[in-house]
Design a protein around this motif. Structure first.
Motif, PDB file in Angstrom:
ATOM      1  N   ASN A 154      37.662  24.251  76.213  1.00  0.00           N
ATOM      2  CA  ASN A 154      37.165  23.478  77.354  1.00  0.00           C
ATOM      3  C   ASN A 154      35.656  23.280  77.345  1.00  0.00           C
ATOM      4  N   VAL A 155      34.958  23.691  76.300  1.00  0.00           N
ATOM      5  CA  VAL A 155      33.513  23.473  76.176  1.00  0.00           C
ATOM      6  C   VAL A 155      33.276  22.613  74.940  1.00  0.00           C
ATOM      7  N   ARG A 156      32.642  21.463  75.156  1.00  0.00           N
ATOM      8  CA  ARG A 156      32.376  20.539  74.055  1.00  0.00           C
ATOM      9  C   ARG A 156      30.978  20.801  73.484  1.00  0.00           C
TER      10      ARG A 156
ATOM     11  N   ARG B  72      28.338  29.368  77.570  1.00  0.00           N
ATOM     12  CA  ARG B  72      29.793  29.323  77.786  1.00  0.00           C
ATOM     13  C   ARG B  72      30.174  30.077  79.055  1.00  0.00           C
ATOM     14  N   ASP B  73      29.568  31.254  79.278  1.00  0.00           N
ATOM     15  CA  ASP B  73      29.895  32.030  80.471  1.00  0.00           C
ATOM     16  C   ASP B  73      29.410  31.358  81.738  1.00  0.00           C
ATOM     17  N   ALA B  74      28.383  30.495  81.627  1.00  0.00           N
ATOM     18  CA  ALA B  74      27.878  29.774  82.799  1.00  0.00           C
ATOM     19  C   ALA B  74      28.703  28.532  83.109  1.00  0.00           C
ATOM     20  N   MET B  75      29.695  28.215  82.270  1.00  0.00           N
ATOM     21  CA  MET B  75      30.571  27.044  82.496  1.00  0.00           C
ATOM     22  C   MET B  75      32.023  27.502  82.549  1.00  0.00           C
ATOM     23  N   PRO B  76      32.421  28.236  83.579  1.00  0.00           N
ATOM     24  CA  PRO B  76      33.804  28.744  83.619  1.00  0.00           C
ATOM     25  C   PRO B  76      34.853  27.641  83.686  1.00  0.00           C
ATOM     26  N   GLU B  77      34.482  26.495  84.247  1.00  0.00           N
ATOM     27  CA  GLU B  77      35.407  25.373  84.338  1.00  0.00           C
ATOM     28  C   GLU B  77      35.266  24.399  83.180  1.00  0.00           C
ATOM     29  N   GLY B  78      34.460  24.739  82.187  1.00  0.00           N
ATOM     30  CA  GLY B  78      34.250  23.852  81.053  1.00  0.00           C
ATOM     31  C   GLY B  78      32.990  23.024  81.227  1.00  0.00           C
ATOM     32  N   GLY B  79      32.575  22.363  80.169  1.00  0.00           N
ATOM     33  CA  GLY B  79      31.380  21.537  80.219  1.00  0.00           C
ATOM     34  C   GLY B  79      30.915  21.191  78.818  1.00  0.00           C
TER      35      GLY B  79
ATOM     36  N   VAL C  89      18.633  24.413  73.689  1.00  0.00           N
ATOM     37  CA  VAL C  89      20.042  24.720  73.931  1.00  0.00           C
ATOM     38  C   VAL C  89      20.287  24.515  75.426  1.00  0.00           C
ATOM     39  N   SER C  90      21.084  23.485  75.772  1.00  0.00           N
ATOM     40  CA  SER C  90      21.308  23.111  77.167  1.00  0.00           C
ATOM     41  C   SER C  90      22.790  23.170  77.491  1.00  0.00           C
ATOM     42  N   ASP C  91      23.077  23.442  78.760  1.00  0.00           N
ATOM     43  CA  ASP C  91      24.463  23.442  79.228  1.00  0.00           C
ATOM     44  C   ASP C  91      24.543  22.704  80.548  1.00  0.00           C
ATOM     45  N   THR C  92      25.757  22.432  80.977  1.00  0.00           N
ATOM     46  CA  THR C  92      26.003  21.738  82.247  1.00  0.00           C
ATOM     47  C   THR C  92      26.668  22.679  83.235  1.00  0.00           C
ATOM     48  N   GLY C  93      26.259  23.946  83.200  1.00  0.00           N
ATOM     49  CA  GLY C  93      26.915  24.962  84.010  1.00  0.00           C
ATOM     50  C   GLY C  93      26.350  25.091  85.409  1.00  0.00           C
ATOM     51  N   LEU C  94      26.392  26.303  85.934  1.00  0.00           N
ATOM     52  CA  LEU C  94      26.046  26.563  87.322  1.00  0.00           C
ATOM     53  C   LEU C  94      24.537  26.615  87.553  1.00  0.00           C
ATOM     54  N   GLY C  95      23.754  26.862  86.527  1.00  0.00           N
ATOM     55  CA  GLY C  95      22.318  26.992  86.701  1.00  0.00           C
ATOM     56  C   GLY C  95      21.924  28.423  87.026  1.00  0.00           C
ATOM     57  N   ILE C  96      20.622  28.669  87.027  1.00  0.00           N
ATOM     58  CA  ILE C  96      20.075  30.007  87.272  1.00  0.00           C
ATOM     59  C   ILE C  96      19.237  29.960  88.543  1.00  0.00           C
ATOM     60  N   PRO C  97      19.487  30.824  89.521  1.00  0.00           N
ATOM     61  CA  PRO C  97      18.664  30.839  90.740  1.00  0.00           C
ATOM     62  C   PRO C  97      17.212  31.159  90.413  1.00  0.00           C
TER      63      PRO C  97
ATOM     64  N   ALA D  69      21.327  24.781  82.756  1.00  0.00           N
ATOM     65  CA  ALA D  69      20.103  25.459  82.316  1.00  0.00           C
ATOM     66  C   ALA D  69      19.784  25.041  80.891  1.00  0.00           C
ATOM     67  N   SER D  70      18.525  25.143  80.552  1.00  0.00           N
ATOM     68  CA  SER D  70      18.056  24.811  79.204  1.00  0.00           C
ATOM     69  C   SER D  70      17.114  25.900  78.719  1.00  0.00           C
ATOM     70  N   PHE D  71      17.255  26.277  77.458  1.00  0.00           N
ATOM     71  CA  PHE D  71      16.346  27.206  76.800  1.00  0.00           C
ATOM     72  C   PHE D  71      15.697  26.455  75.644  1.00  0.00           C
ATOM     73  N   VAL D  72      14.366  26.395  75.673  1.00  0.00           N
ATOM     74  CA  VAL D  72      13.614  25.654  74.653  1.00  0.00           C
ATOM     75  C   VAL D  72      12.799  26.661  73.842  1.00  0.00           C
ATOM     76  N   ILE D  73      12.986  26.626  72.521  1.00  0.00           N
ATOM     77  CA  ILE D  73      12.283  27.529  71.601  1.00  0.00           C
ATOM     78  C   ILE D  73      11.322  26.688  70.768  1.00  0.00           C
ATOM     79  N   TYR D  74      10.055  27.100  70.737  1.00  0.00           N
ATOM     80  CA  TYR D  74       9.039  26.423  69.935  1.00  0.00           C
ATOM     81  C   TYR D  74       8.624  27.359  68.799  1.00  0.00           C
TER      82      TYR D  74
END
Length: 807
Positions: free
Chosen positions: A523-525, A556-563, A595-603, A652-657
Motif C-alpha cells: 500500500n506504499v508506492r 512507511r510507519d507514518a503512512m498506516p493507510e498507505g501513501g 526523502v518525502s512521504d505523504t503521511g501524518l506529519g510531525i508536530p 514530512a521531508s528529510f533533506v540531506i546535503y
C-alpha cells in the motif's frame, strides 16, 4: 622649523673657519688702510683703522666659540612642551620613555587615568598585565611597533599602541586609546542626531536626551530651534531645567518663549532598565532619560496630544504600546506587534490577551499598579501566548498628562535571539548526548566481546543437534543484535568506523530500491527521480544505504493507510545554497537527497527532538528510538547536513546535503584494500596480549591459545612493557587502546624504541578513523570490538603476514 634654525646657526657660528677667511680679512684691512692713507694722507689714522677691523673680527670669532656649545646643548635637549600640548588636545593619553626606561614626557590625561604618573609598563599592580605590556614594549623596540588590546583599568578599557620614535629612535611613544562600549545612550544619541530626529521635529515633537544629573546630552533640531533660537546651537552639557519654566498653574513652557508660547506636555522615557545589573527603582528614575515635548492643544484636551504620541511611537524601533487605567490597549506600534507575534490587523483588547493563561493575572495586576499612584517603571517576566516556553521581559512605565493613556508598555523583539538560543542549546545537548552514547557503546562493546567470544568457544565443543547448541546459538544471536545497537549509538556519536568511497547518490538509491519495495509493502508506492549534473560525494556506501532504509521505514510507519514515498536526488550549486540563507549550511556545492512521504506529519514540538537517541513516538516495544539518531550521526560523520521539514497532515521531508567531492579524481576511487581472507586461522608464534578488561583478556587468551599461539598477558601498558623486556621472542603485540595508567599508544611508542619492527594490532570499541587521528604510530592494524574468536585469530594472522611481506 627646528631643523632649519639649527642649520642657520651652524652656518654662522658652528662651522669651522674657511682657510681663505684670514687672508681675505687681512687683505681687506690693508686695502682699507691704503684708501684712508691716500685720501687723508695720515699714516697713523690708516694704521688705527686697520687694527680696529682686525680686532672686531677677533671679537666675533671669540663670541662664536662661546655661543656654539650653548646652541649645541639646546639642540640636543628635546622640547617636550609641544608634545604635551598636542597630546592634551586629543582624547588619548600618551607617555614617552627612553631606552633606560625613564618617563620623559606624559600628557595630563595620562595622569588622570594613571594617578601618580607611573612609568610604563608598570601602570598597574597586576603582574600579568605588566608582563603583557613589557612584551609589547620589547616588540616595539625590536619591530618598531607593538600593540595590546583590552587593557582593563577599573571600568575603563584601553587599547595600547607602542611605537619606537625619535630622530635616533631612542624613545618609545605609548598611546592609550579608550575603547567605546556600545550602549543604549549612544543609540538614542544617533537617533536624535539623524534622520529620525528630523522627522520627529517635522511632526512637531521635540526630543531631548538628558543624563542623570539633568544636563543635556543630545537634542533634535526642533528643540534646538525653539529652545536656543538656532538649529545649529550647541547646548550639550547645559542644564535642561534652565531652558524650561513653569507658570503659576503648573504648566510647562520653554523659557525662551516667554510671551505667546504654548504649554507643553512632557513624556519621560527611562533609558536604564530596572533589570540591568545594579539598577534599582531610584537609579532608573534618576538615570538618563529621553524627554519628548509636545505642544498642548489650545483646548487642553488630550486626544491631539495622544495622536502626537502615537505618531512618535510608530517611528521608534522599540516595541511600545499604551494602555488606559482600566488596562485596555489604546495603541500598539509595529515593533511591539512583531515582538508579541500579532498578525497584520490584529489588535488585542488587553495586555493579558498576549500572554499565557498562567501569566494573565500578573500582567493585569501590574498594569493597575502602574496606572495609579506615582510615576514609576519596572519589568515583569511573562510567557507569550504563541511562545509559552520562552520567558520574555515586559517593561511597564506609568505616564501622566496624556489623556486616556496611563501605562506605557515595552516588549523586546527577541524572536531571532530565542531561535539562536534554541539552536545552540539543541546542538550542545546533542553533543553531550553523543559523548555519553559513545562512552556507553565503548563499555558495552567490551561486555559483548566477552559474551560473543565465550559463545564461540562453547560452540567449538558442541555440534548441531546437541541439547545446548541451539541455546548457545541463541545467546550469540542476541549478542549480535546488541552489537548492532552499539553500532547505532556509535553512528549517532560519530564514532563508528566508516569506509568512505567516491560515489554517485543515484547508484546508491538504485542498489537499495529493491530492498525498499519489500520493506514498504503493497500500500506504499515508491517514486524515485534523479536530477542532472550531480556531483560525486565521498561517503561509506553501506552506511548511506542504512540512512535511506531508516528514513524509508519511518516514512512507511507514518503512512498506516498507505501513501507515496518519494526519493529525489538533485544538485545544489553554491549560488543556490547562498540564496537559501541557511545559518547552519555553509555556502558550497552540494548533492542533495530528499526523502518525502505523504503521511501524518510531525508536530512542531516533536520536530526538534526527532534526532535524539531513544526518542520515539511508537508504541512500547515497537521501536528503539535509534533510527533517526543513526541517520543523523552517519550524515554528520560524512561531512553532510540533514534538515527535517514537516506540516501536520501533509507529510514530512528529510533533506540531506552532502558536499561535492573536489578531489583530483572525483569519478572513481579505489576501495580500501581488504586483508587477504584465509580459511585457515591456525598459526604459531608468541603473542603479547595487553587488555585491562579481565573478561575480554581471558576470552582472547583462550581463543589465541586454541589457534596454536603462545600467549603472554598483561593488564595495562606498564606491565606490558615489563613482559616485553623480559621476552625477546615476541612476534605480535595485541593491545587495547584506552587503558588506565598507560594507554596502548603510549606503550607502543615506547616499545618501538627497543623493538622497532614489532607488529602491532590495536583493538578498541571506538572508531578506527577517530583513533588514527590521535595515534601517530605507523604500521599498526586495527580490530573493532566486539569481535568473534575467528575474527580475532584472522586479524592476528593477517597482521603477522603483512609484516612478513613488508620485510
Amino acid at each position: 622649523m627646528a631643523a632649519r634654525l639649527k642649520t642657520d646657526d651652524e652656518a654662522w657660528l658652528g662651522q669651522p673657519p674657511s682657510p681663505f677667511v684670514l687672508p681675505m680679512l687681512l687683505g681687506a684691512a690693508l686695502l682699507s688702510a691704503g684708501l684712508i692713507l691716500y685720501a687723508a694722507g695720515d699714516a697713523v689714522l690708516a694704521a688705527g683703522f686697520a687694527a680696529s677691523v682686525i680686532a672686531i673680527a677677533a671679537l666675533m670669532r671669540w663670541y662664536r666659540h662661546l655661543t656654539a656649545p650653548a646652541l649645541a646643548d639646546r639642540e640636543a635637549t628635546p622640547d617636550w612642551t609641544v608634545a604635551r600640548a598636542a597630546a592634551d588636545a586629543s582624547n588619548i593619553a600618551i607617555a614617552v620613555t627612553d631606552r633606560s626606561g625613564r618617563l620623559v614626557c606624559a600628557s595630563d590625561l595620562f595622569g588622570e587615568w594613571f594617578p601618580g604618573y607611573p612609568t610604563p609598563p608598570g601602570v598597574s599592580n597586576d603582574a600579568g598585565l605588566t608582563e603583557s605590556l613589557s612584551q609589547a614594549a620589547r616588540a616595539a623596540w625590536r619591530d618598531g611597533d607593538g600593540k595590546l588590546e583590552g587593557l582593563a583599568m577599573g571600568a575603563l578599557r584601553l587599547d595600547v599602541d607602542i611605537a619606537r620614535t625619535g630622530r635616533t629612535e631612542d624613545y618609545l611613544l605609548w598611546r592609550f586609546t579608550p575603547v567605546r562600549q556600545p550602549s543604549a545612550l549612544d543609540d538614542v544619541h544617533r537617533f536624535l542626531a539623524g534622520e529620525a530626529g528630523r522627522q520627529l521635529g517635522e511632526a512637531g515633537i521635540m526630543a531631548v536626551m538628558i543624563g542623570g544629573e539633568g544636563r543635556i546630552r543630545a537634542a533634535n533640531g526642533a528643540f534646538l530651534l525653539r529652545a536656543a533660537g538656532r538649529i545649529d546651537a550647541n547646548i550639550t552639557g547645559r542644564d535642561f531645567a534652565a531652558h524650561m519654566r513653569v507658570d503659576d498653574k503648573g504648566r510647562l513652557f520653554l523659557a525662551r518663549e516667554e510671551n505667546g508660547g504654548l504649554p507643553l506636555r512632557l513624556l519621560q522615557v527611562p533609558l536604564r532598565r530596572a533589570s540591568q545589573p545594579g539598577a534599582t527603582q531610584a537609579t532608573v528614575q534618576d538615570g538618563p532619560m529621553l524627554l519628548l515635548l509636545i505642544d498642548e492643544p489650545t483646548g487642553g484636551g488630550g486626544t491631539s496630544a495622544l495622536s502626537y504620541i502615537e505618531t512618535l511611537l510608530s517611528l521608534l524601533p522599540f516595541g511600545l504600546a499604551m494602555a488606559d487605567r482600566d488596562g485596555r490597549i489604546l495603541f500598539v506600534n509595529k515593533a511591539f506587534a512583531r515582538a508579541a507575534g500579532l498578525k497584520s490587523g490584529d489588535k488585542p483588547s488587553y495586555p493579558g490577551d498576549l500572554v499565557a493563561r498562567e501569566d494573565q493575572a500578573a500582567v493585569a495586576d501590574a498594569v493597575r499598579r502602574f496606572a495609579v499612584g506615582p510615576q514609576m517603571s519596572g519589568d515583569i517576566v511573562v510567557r507569550m501566548r504563541d511562545q509559552p516556553d520562552e520567558p520574555t521581559a515586559l517593561s511597564l512605565a506609568g505616564v501622566r498628562g496624556l489623556g486616556e493613556a496611563a501605562v506605557l508598555l515595552s516588549l523586546k523583539d527577541n524572536s531571532e535571539e530565542s531561535k539562536l538560543k534554541r539552536q545552540v542549546a539543541q546542538a550542545t545537548k546533542m553533543q553531550a548526548i553523543g559523548q555519553l552514547a559513545g562512552g556507553v557503546a565503548h563499555d558495552f562493546n567490551n561486555i559483548l566481546t566477552a559474551i560473543i567470544g565465550h559463545c564461540d568457544l562453547m560452540l567449538m565443543r558442541h555440534v548441531p543437534g546437541d541439547s545446548d547448541y541451539d541455546d548457545i546459538q541463541q545467546v550469540k544471536s542476541n549478542s549480535n543484535r546488541a552489537a548492532g545497537l552499539t553500532r547505532q549509538l556509535l553512528a549517532f556519536s560519530r564514532q563508528q568506523t566508516l569506509r568512505p568511497q567516491i560515489l554517485q547518490l543515484p547508484d546508491i538509491v538504485s542498489d537499495v530500491s529493491n530492498l525498499l519495495k519489500r520493506l514498504l509493502g503493497e500500500n506504499v508506492r515508491l517514486e524515485v527521480s534523479h536530477g542532472r549534473n550531480l556531483g560525486a560525494v565521498r561517503a561509506d556506501p553501506g552506511q548511506l544505504e542504512q540512512v535511506i532504509v531508516n528514513l524509508a521505514v519511518n516514512a512507511r510507519d507514518a503512512m498506516p493507510e498507505g501513501g507515496t514515498l518519494n526519493i529525489q536526488t538533485y544538485a545544489v550549486p553554491a549560488a543556490k545554497a547562498r540564496e537559501m540563507r541557511q545559518q547552519i549550511l555553509p555556502v558550497s556545492d552540494y548533492t542533495a537527497l530528499r526523502v518525502s512521504d505523504t503521511g501524518l506529519g510531525i508536530p512542531p514540538d516533536i520536530l526538534a527532538k526527532i534526532f535524539e537517541p531513544f526518542f520515539t513516538t511508537k508504541e512500547l516495544g515497537k521501536g528503539t528510538g535509534l533510527g533517526l539518531s543513526t541517520v543523523y550521526g552517519i550524515v554528520k560523520q560524512s561531512g553532510g547536513y540533514i534538515f527535517a521539514e514537516s506540516e501536520l497532515g501533509r507529510g514530512a521531508s528529510f533533506v540531506i546535503y552532502l558536499p561535492v567531492y573536489s578531489g583530483a579524481d572525483a569519478q572513481q576511487e579505489a576501495p580500501a584494500r581488504e586483508p587477504v581472507k584465509r580459511a585457515e586461522t591456525w598459526g604459531s608464534g608468541t603473542i603479547l596480549l595487553v587488555e585491562d578488561e579481565d573478561m575480554v583478556r581471558a576470552v582472547a587468551e583462550r581463543a589465541l591459545t586454541r589457534q596454536g599461539y603462545t600467549v603472554l598477558t598483561a593488564n595495562d601498558g606498564e606491565q606490558g612493557l615489563e613482559v616485553l623486556a623480559a621476552h625477546d621472542d615476541i612476534d605480535l603485540l595485541i593491545s587495547d587502546v584506552v587503558m588506565p595508567n598507560m594507554d596502548g599508544p603510549a606503550m607502543v611508542a615506547r616499545a618501538r624504541v627497543s623493538h622497532p619492527h614489532l607488529p602491532v594490532l590495536f583493538m578498541s570499541g571506538y572508531a578506527e578513523e577517530q583513533l588514527r587521528k590521535s595515534i601517530d604510530i605507523a604500521n599498526v592494524a586495527f580490530l573493532p570490538k566486539p569481535f568473534s574468536v575467528n575474527q580475532l585469530a584472522q586479524a592476528a594472522r593477517d597482521t603477522m603476514a603483512m609484516h612478513r611481506a613488508a620485510e
